[in-house]
Design an enzyme around this catalytic site. Sequence first.
Site, mmCIF file in Angstrom:
data_model
loop_
_atom_site.group_PDB
_atom_site.id
_atom_site.type_symbol
_atom_site.label_atom_id
_atom_site.label_comp_id
_atom_site.label_asym_id
_atom_site.label_seq_id
_atom_site.Cartn_x
_atom_site.Cartn_y
_atom_site.Cartn_z
ATOM 1 N N TRP B 178 0.843 -1.185 0.000
ATOM 2 C CA TRP B 178 0.000 0.000 0.000
ATOM 3 C C TRP B 178 0.883 1.240 0.000
ATOM 4 C CZ3 TRP B 178 -1.965 2.706 4.854
ATOM 5 C CH2 TRP B 178 -2.936 3.683 4.530
ATOM 6 N N ASP B 259 -1.139 -6.011 9.035
ATOM 7 C CA ASP B 259 -2.090 -4.990 8.609
ATOM 8 C C ASP B 259 -3.335 -5.759 8.162
ATOM 9 O OD1 ASP B 259 -2.007 -2.152 6.263
ATOM 10 O OD2 ASP B 259 -3.617 -3.016 7.480
ATOM 11 N N LYS B 295 -13.421 -1.016 5.449
ATOM 12 C CA LYS B 295 -14.059 -1.775 4.372
ATOM 13 C C LYS B 295 -15.086 -2.767 4.876
ATOM 14 C CE LYS B 295 -10.137 -0.251 2.371
ATOM 15 N NZ LYS B 295 -9.082 0.456 3.129
#
Lengths: 413, 451
Positions: B178, B259, B295
């Site tokens: 990311w 993560d 999300k």
Amino acid sequence: MESEPISSPSAFQHLMQAPEDPIIGVTTAFSKDPSPVKLNVGVGAYRCEEGKPYVPQVVREAELRLLNDLSRNKEYLPITGNPQFTGLSAKLIFGEDSPALNQKRVCTVQCLSGTGSIRVGAEFLAKHYAHKTVYIPIPTWGNHPTIFTVAGLEVKSYTYYDSNTRGLDYEGLLRDLNAAPSGVVVLLHACAHNPTGVDPTADQWKGIQKLIRGKNMLPFFDCAYQGFASGNLIKDAFSVRLFAGDGGECFVAQSYAKNMGLYGERVGALSMVCGSESVAKRVESQVKLIIRPLYSTPPIHGAAVAATVLGDRELFNEWKADLQGMADRIIHMRQLLHEALKARGTPGDWSHIIKQIGMFSFTGLTKEQVAFITDKFHIYITFDGRVSMAGLSVKTVPYLAEAIHIAVTTVLE
Amino acid sequence: MESNSSAASRRLQTLNTHLRPASSSPSTASSSSSVLSFLPTAAQQNSAFQHLQQAPDDPILGVTIAYNKDQSPVKLNLGVGAYRTEEGKPYVLRVVREAEERLISDRSRNKEYLPITGIPTFNKLSAKLILGEDSPAIRERRVCTAQCLSGTGSLRVGAEFLAKHYSQKTIYIPTPTWGNHTKVFSLGGLQVKNYRYYDPRTRGLDFEGMLQDLRSAPSGVVVLLHACAHNPTGVDPTPGQWEGIRQVIRSKNMLPFFDSAYQGFASGSLDVDAHAVRLFVTDGGECLVAQSFAKNMGLYGERVGALSLVCSSESVATRADSQLKLVIRPMYSNPPIHGASIVATVLGDRNLYQEWTVELKAMADRIIRMRHLLYEALRARGTPGNWEHIIKQIGMFTFTGLSKEQVNFMTREYHVYMTSDGRISMAGLSSKTVPHLADAIHAAVTKKAGQ
């Protein structure tokens, strides 16, 4: 190979138990106290006459409107936050007619209340400002030095409070700032200085302005009590508008924790008043680089509530009235406490209680007297003698007055 | 004017002269107040920030900015990873609306500051969610959890904590990862290094390369691991590969930092998606886990997340908790109420929890369906190349393998927006828009030379 439980020592075996934050520690101790007469005048959160947390009616109304608006969603805000909120926030502190705003010289970003705004501003300065030193008043909010240090600035202090007069040591302030190097950052409490409640007069503010501008220093305002200090939003913005209106640059950290009762929703804004529109644009692009690796984008809810209130004429007026009401109740508590001490003939001059401004009174009680009061009366005050007047009521003032009286007469300084 | 400002006044006049248009006469200098207004205490008119450059837009967020400016009726935003419905609209989960309604109607609730580490029930429920109800680490009270600002905030707090307290101030992150990871860790105070991860030839995991790089890294370093649905590649290790990774990491006494931004979103199953994290926790070793509810609960902008430290003992966890507070307090004091309250409400109510798992699975299933539709569409067009990775990759994104030039072509000619690394958000597709994307890819691959 089967996975066996690992029994190696911890990578963090060496960690010490960190001491509890002194201000929060007061509330923790208070919660643990079983006494039926206990009183929390530690943390600076407004309480109503019944001693309960207070959610302003306009906040409840705004939340209902947001809830019922099915066109709203949870999409990420821009890095700089809710644009309606930041625009209205800037107008609130600088004034609708602010030349800096009209000249588009102000970059405003939504941050996490006062703390978050100061942290982002401090990191920005550590990265981009030539003089990586900030001067903070003695005393100041306990978290200030830590925020600036962690962000990368060197922290120095300037004289502020005069414990003899329990007022402002104006000469000392000027002397110290004069002796400081040119160009440093200077932290200023916009109004209702925390913890002392001692603010410069309008003339003193002008003197401070002259010095700061003369030495090309950068003012960084912490504005956590606009409207809460005097009850009047415009009056409480005087010092910020003085500096923002003189053509020079400054930073302003705004918090809506107290004046909109939004404490835990973490609503605030950092405004950077720049020398030109072009600089403000570049500043905005650069501050995003600080926010993105910190938390990416700020939270929707609290800022949406604040924007709803600020942007709706009726809600805004209702809020102003509510704010005046809260400020008035606090001023009333000051008067009651002052009278109660006078009535008891408590030794000492207690006029500072009614002279000081805002949520707190810097009582002048010593650490020992504070400990005594907590121990014998179950009244919780921070060790520096700071009392949250917002935590008092008509019923509890006499109790506090009694406790102060006994502490002062029996616990020698 | 006061005498002590005459020097400033002279400087201002000189500056004024330089700023005047060339045609105006010198005699108007003193009265051209339209250019500069003089105030006795004004600072020098030059800015302390004059030297600042315009910073480039964040590459990921910049895609949406460009998309918004585009007037084309067929424009398609496959940039930022936010879920979209079949109608292409943002989606607020039913359970979220239900929870919000309960919270806002509850007049006994107030806005008092949360503890520095956030809502205790939220923290407990979050930890249970990722580690499992029966996690030994939780039972043994070895986990300390702090509510933070979504994934980014959890990573940043964790990074600052490690920079302050961990012996090895280096973190190894996968290539690619990311876009924000590197900045989060380096600004948090850690040195950032990379390990191999993605194999562009296979469009899969370079397992051997990854193990090699980890084996040759110094002992004790921190290792960032994507818990599932690797961003941007969508390539995850198999359970067998995870075990191999675990062995190397534990043998080198490295500290895993997970993560976890897609639990439940990747496969549709919360437990399946937690496999990697639970594997590491079950072996008794330590790790950090950054959770995001952006999300999987659609809470994006409310910034809801949690950082958990799984420690080797309760005593360490207690001390770590006290030290975490010292990192958070000067950052933002305490976290925001609203989003975490929603999550706590959903996780803590059996019916809402159930309903959530159903909504989550539906979102994950829709994404998987889009993967299949796109794959079939490309096959139907006979688009050259092997496109199996579209259905093999997991989670919200597909790493298409398209080159920067091909990406630019697709944006220019077809108004399809994606990040320049060729990452597309499958969540941004619908059965109606898949054909347009397939056309764009086909055109890019056949008209431009491949990568």
